[in-house]
Design a protein around this motif. Structure first.
Motif, PDB file in Angstrom:
ATOM      1  N   ILE A 159       0.831  -1.216   0.000  1.00 18.69           N
ATOM      2  CA  ILE A 159       0.000   0.000   0.000  1.00 18.69           C
ATOM      3  C   ILE A 159       0.860   1.258   0.000  1.00 18.69           C
ATOM      4  CG2 ILE A 159      -1.777   1.282   1.249  1.00 18.69           C
ATOM      5  CD1 ILE A 159      -2.838  -1.398   2.258  1.00 18.69           C
ATOM      6  N   LEU A 160       1.838   1.317   0.875  1.00 17.16           N
ATOM      7  CA  LEU A 160       2.612   2.563   1.001  1.00 17.16           C
ATOM      8  C   LEU A 160       3.371   2.897  -0.289  1.00 17.16           C
ATOM      9  CD1 LEU A 160       3.232   4.882   2.863  1.00 17.16           C
ATOM     10  CD2 LEU A 160       5.100   3.553   3.854  1.00 17.16           C
ATOM     11  N   VAL A 161       3.909   1.884  -0.927  1.00 15.89           N
ATOM     12  CA  VAL A 161       4.628   2.120  -2.189  1.00 15.89           C
ATOM     13  C   VAL A 161       3.684   2.794  -3.188  1.00 15.89           C
ATOM     14  CG1 VAL A 161       5.698   0.990  -4.181  1.00 15.89           C
ATOM     15  CG2 VAL A 161       6.236   0.201  -1.871  1.00 15.89           C
ATOM     16  N   ALA A 162       2.483   2.259  -3.311  1.00 20.46           N
ATOM     17  CA  ALA A 162       1.519   2.785  -4.286  1.00 20.46           C
ATOM     18  C   ALA A 162       1.044   4.182  -3.885  1.00 20.46           C
ATOM     19  CB  ALA A 162       0.337   1.833  -4.394  1.00 20.46           C
ATOM     20  N   LEU A 163       0.791   4.377  -2.607  1.00 21.70           N
ATOM     21  CA  LEU A 163       0.305   5.685  -2.155  1.00 21.70           C
ATOM     22  C   LEU A 163       1.343   6.778  -2.416  1.00 21.70           C
ATOM     23  CD1 LEU A 163      -2.180   6.956  -0.583  1.00 21.70           C
ATOM     24  CD2 LEU A 163      -0.616   7.001   1.368  1.00 21.70           C
ATOM     25  N   ARG A 164       2.604   6.435  -2.199  1.00 19.95           N
ATOM     26  CA  ARG A 164       3.663   7.427  -2.430  1.00 19.95           C
ATOM     27  C   ARG A 164       3.809   7.770  -3.905  1.00 19.95           C
ATOM     28  NH1 ARG A 164       7.793   8.769   0.311  1.00 19.95           N
ATOM     29  NH2 ARG A 164       9.284   7.892  -1.173  1.00 19.95           N
ATOM     30  N   GLN A 165       3.564   6.759  -4.743  1.00 21.46           N
ATOM     31  CA  GLN A 165       3.611   7.052  -6.184  1.00 21.46           C
ATOM     32  C   GLN A 165       2.482   7.998  -6.580  1.00 21.46           C
ATOM     33  OE1 GLN A 165       3.666   3.143  -7.842  1.00 21.46           O
ATOM     34  NE2 GLN A 165       5.895   3.013  -7.748  1.00 21.46           N
ATOM     35  N   ARG A 166       1.313   7.803  -5.960  1.00 22.68           N
ATOM     36  CA  ARG A 166       0.181   8.669  -6.290  1.00 22.68           C
ATOM     37  C   ARG A 166       0.351  10.078  -5.749  1.00 22.68           C
ATOM     38  NH1 ARG A 166      -4.457   4.255  -6.553  1.00 22.68           N
ATOM     39  NH2 ARG A 166      -6.144   5.735  -6.230  1.00 22.68           N
ATOM     40  N   HIS A 167       1.055  10.210  -4.625  1.00 21.50           N
ATOM     41  CA  HIS A 167       1.146  11.529  -3.964  1.00 21.50           C
ATOM     42  C   HIS A 167       2.585  11.846  -3.563  1.00 21.50           C
ATOM     43  CE1 HIS A 167      -3.171  11.725  -3.940  1.00 21.50           C
ATOM     44  NE2 HIS A 167      -3.173  10.477  -3.517  1.00 21.50           N
ATOM     45  N   ASP A 181      12.246  -4.458   7.940  1.00 22.23           N
ATOM     46  CA  ASP A 181      11.707  -4.126   6.617  1.00 22.23           C
ATOM     47  C   ASP A 181      11.317  -2.651   6.503  1.00 22.23           C
ATOM     48  OD1 ASP A 181      11.633  -6.532   5.189  1.00 22.23           O
ATOM     49  OD2 ASP A 181       9.618  -5.970   4.484  1.00 22.23           O
ATOM     50  N   SER A 182      10.686  -2.127   7.535  1.00 27.97           N
ATOM     51  CA  SER A 182      10.292  -0.708   7.493  1.00 27.97           C
ATOM     52  C   SER A 182      11.529   0.186   7.518  1.00 27.97           C
ATOM     53  CB  SER A 182       9.366  -0.358   8.663  1.00 27.97           C
ATOM     54  OG  SER A 182       8.125  -0.985   8.493  1.00 27.97           O
ATOM     55  N   VAL A 183      12.509  -0.189   8.329  1.00 25.10           N
ATOM     56  CA  VAL A 183      13.758   0.586   8.359  1.00 25.10           C
ATOM     57  C   VAL A 183      14.384   0.583   6.966  1.00 25.10           C
ATOM     58  CG1 VAL A 183      16.127   0.629   9.254  1.00 25.10           C
ATOM     59  CG2 VAL A 183      14.209   0.191  10.811  1.00 25.10           C
ATOM     60  N   ASP A 184      14.450  -0.590   6.352  1.00 23.26           N
ATOM     61  CA  ASP A 184      15.039  -0.695   5.005  1.00 23.26           C
ATOM     62  C   ASP A 184      14.247   0.148   4.014  1.00 23.26           C
ATOM     63  OD1 ASP A 184      16.886  -2.401   6.051  1.00 23.26           O
ATOM     64  OD2 ASP A 184      15.957  -4.235   5.273  1.00 23.26           O
ATOM     65  N   PHE A 185      12.933   0.132   4.172  1.00 24.69           N
ATOM     66  CA  PHE A 185      12.076   0.892   3.247  1.00 24.69           C
ATOM     67  C   PHE A 185      12.367   2.390   3.349  1.00 24.69           C
ATOM     68  CE2 PHE A 185       8.233   3.160   2.051  1.00 24.69           C
ATOM     69  CZ  PHE A 185       7.940   2.571   0.831  1.00 24.69           C
ATOM     70  N   ILE A 186      12.523   2.869   4.571  1.00 26.07           N
ATOM     71  CA  ILE A 186      12.810   4.304   4.742  1.00 26.07           C
ATOM     72  C   ILE A 186      14.190   4.613   4.158  1.00 26.07           C
ATOM     73  CG2 ILE A 186      13.075   6.203   6.423  1.00 26.07           C
ATOM     74  CD1 ILE A 186      10.322   5.289   6.857  1.00 26.07           C
ATOM     75  N   HIS A 187      15.142   3.723   4.359  1.00 19.13           N
ATOM     76  CA  HIS A 187      16.471   3.945   3.763  1.00 19.13           C
ATOM     77  C   HIS A 187      16.387   3.965   2.242  1.00 19.13           C
ATOM     78  CE1 HIS A 187      18.598   2.482   7.613  1.00 19.13           C
ATOM     79  NE2 HIS A 187      18.669   3.785   7.524  1.00 19.13           N
ATOM     80  N   GLU A 188      15.571   3.080   1.712  1.00 22.53           N
ATOM     81  CA  GLU A 188      15.486   2.904   0.258  1.00 22.53           C
ATOM     82  C   GLU A 188      14.748   4.059  -0.415  1.00 22.53           C
ATOM     83  OE1 GLU A 188      13.669  -0.830  -2.242  1.00 22.53           O
ATOM     84  OE2 GLU A 188      14.123  -1.102  -0.130  1.00 22.53           O
ATOM     85  N   GLY A 195       9.182  10.081   6.702  1.00 23.37           N
ATOM     86  CA  GLY A 195       9.892   9.894   7.961  1.00 23.37           C
ATOM     87  C   GLY A 195       9.208   8.814   8.779  1.00 23.37           C
ATOM     88  N   ALA A 196       9.774   8.517   9.943  1.00 21.59           N
ATOM     89  CA  ALA A 196       9.196   7.468  10.789  1.00 21.59           C
ATOM     90  C   ALA A 196       9.444   7.782  12.261  1.00 21.59           C
ATOM     91  CB  ALA A 196       9.825   6.117  10.458  1.00 21.59           C
ATOM     92  N   THR A 197       8.443   7.487  13.075  1.00 23.12           N
ATOM     93  CA  THR A 197       8.650   7.554  14.524  1.00 23.12           C
ATOM     94  C   THR A 197       8.975   6.154  15.044  1.00 23.12           C
ATOM     95  OG1 THR A 197       6.258   7.323  14.849  1.00 23.12           O
ATOM     96  CG2 THR A 197       7.181   9.551  14.969  1.00 23.12           C
ATOM     97  N   ASP A 242      20.386   9.496  11.507  1.00 18.44           N
ATOM     98  CA  ASP A 242      19.597   9.733  10.292  1.00 18.44           C
ATOM     99  C   ASP A 242      18.337  10.497  10.703  1.00 18.44           C
ATOM    100  OD1 ASP A 242      17.729   9.499   8.193  1.00 18.44           O
ATOM    101  OD2 ASP A 242      18.634   7.632   7.500  1.00 18.44           O
ATOM    102  N   SER A 243      18.148  11.691  10.135  1.00 19.08           N
ATOM    103  CA  SER A 243      17.087  12.583  10.612  1.00 19.08           C
ATOM    104  C   SER A 243      15.683  12.140  10.216  1.00 19.08           C
ATOM    105  CB  SER A 243      17.332  14.000  10.085  1.00 19.08           C
ATOM    106  OG  SER A 243      17.281  13.995   8.676  1.00 19.08           O
ATOM    107  N   ARG A 244      15.574  11.101   9.422  1.00 23.38           N
ATOM    108  CA  ARG A 244      14.230  10.617   9.064  1.00 23.38           C
ATOM    109  C   ARG A 244      13.603   9.786  10.178  1.00 23.38           C
ATOM    110  NH1 ARG A 244      16.319   8.228   3.477  1.00 23.38           N
ATOM    111  NH2 ARG A 244      17.870   7.573   4.979  1.00 23.38           N
TER     112      ARG A 244
END
Ligand code: DOR
Ligand code: ZN
Length: 349
Positions: A159-167, A181-188, A195-197, A242-244
């Motif tokens: 979902i997040l990949v697609a949502l980011r492409q749309r917006h 996986d989420s950490v890797d996703f933010i790095h990628e 960003g992430a909390t 990493d500031s994200r």
């Protein structure tokens, strides 16, 4: 290396907290106010904060329970539903609301009014981007077929990949991440709009702490604790500079009886010792020097807010965690470290 006895931090922000409402509000807010200059207040009340006028009423209720002379600032959020309109977003902006919280319907505590189909969110997402407001994401799929330990990863990849492409112009926060996986996703994919909390409990615990040697309901939160590999990846991200990645406790109080129950509620009450818990996690990997930015600067930068004035002090001091704390007419059992002790204590500078 010499042992550090005192750590002075710029007054930090909690970019994800649950204050609740009514008779318990004062008992919850008072803890956060002692440590933080601002907190981003989640809108999942029984009657969720879905409009600007509800946000104004809720903000006023919070201000009324602040200690005399406090300059603490509650930052307000709106609860996204299937019927939220771009006009609702514009009005929220005018009322000073800074962000909108997206709970996939049924994902967690008090999320029943959340969004049933993310593909219907386009108009609202465009309005958010136009108003320069943030979209805060509870990132778990709700399909009953998907294993609870896989729900965050599936959400991010599907979902997040697609949502980011749309917006691409919408600034998002993936809240309380729990997986490597989420950490890797933010790095990628992370750039200035993602960003992430990270919570203290996800830095300190894995699922064994919750499930081995008896079930420990006070470690139960959503997204649920994951593996030791995940915990280590989160700790590495939080302490990397990493500031994200920035501080959001997701402190989520429930009455003791609601957690120690045949159907116990999700949520850890960490707000009473938030900085001490983060300091413990950062110290475990020798990275206390990275705490100030994580707690007091990266989140403010991401939200475009000035830094708070003032400081807080962490002193090396051992204390036994309280068994219970007042919670309106009832009690909360606060989140405990495994040892039931902390070796840091927070004071106002
Ligand atoms: O564990 C949780 N508790 N996760 C959430 O997303 C909501 C929170 C609450 O409101 O209790
Ligand atoms: Zn939360």
């Amino acid at each position: 290396m010499a042992t550090l006895h005192e750590l002075v931090l710029p007054r930090p922000d909690d970019f994800h907290v649950h204050f609740r409402e009514g008779t318990v509000l004062a008992d919850v807010v008072r803890h956060t106010v002692l440590q933080f200059g601002r907190a981003l207040v989640m809108p999942n009340l029984k009657d969720p904060v879905t409009t600007a006028s509800k946000a104004i009423v809720y903000r006023q209720a919070i201000r009324e329970v602040l200690p005399e002379g406090s300059d603490f600032t509650p930052l307000m959020t709106l609860y996204l539903t299937d019927t939220t309109t771009p006009e609702d977003i514009a009005e929220a902006k005018k009322a000073g609301v800074v962000a909108v919280k997206w709970y996939p319907a049924g994902a967690t505590t008090l999320s029943d009014h959340g969004v049933s189909d993310w593909r219907q969110m386009d108009a609202v997402c465009e309005a958010l981007a136009a108003e320069e407001m943030l979209l805060l994401i509870h990132g778990e799929v709700t399909d009953p077929q998907i294993d609870i330990f896989e729900r965050e990863t599936r959400f991010v990849r599907d979902i997040l990949v697609a949502l980011r492409q749309r917006h691409p112009n919408l600034r998002m926060v993936l809240e309380h991440i729990t997986t490597k996986d989420s950490v890797d996703f933010i790095h990628e994919y992370g750039h200035q709009n993602l960003g992430a909390t990270i919570t203290a409990q996800h830095l300190l615990n894995n699922r064994n702490h919750m499930l081995v040697g008896g079930i420990k309901p006070h470690f139960y939160c959503l997204p649920i604790l994951k593996t030791e590999t995940d915990r280590c990846a989160l700790l590495e991200a939080a302490t990397s500079g990493d500031s994200r990645f920035f501080l959001g406790t997701d402190s989520a109080p429930h009455a003791q009886s609601a957690k120690e129950n045949a159907c116990g509620c999700a949520g850890c009450f960490t707000g009473y010792a938030a900085l001490e818990l983060y300091a413990t996690a950062f110290e475990s990997v020798g990275k206390l020097d990275k705490l100030a930015n994580f707690a007091a600067r990266f989140g403010a930068d991401y939200y475009g807010l000035p830094y708070n004035k003032g400081e807080v002090v962490l002193k090396r001091e051992s204390w036994a965690l309280p068994e219970t704390l007042p919670f309106g007419a009832t009690l909360i059992r606060p989140y405990h470290t495994v040892s039931g002790q902390l070796n840091w204590k927070c004071f106002q500078a």
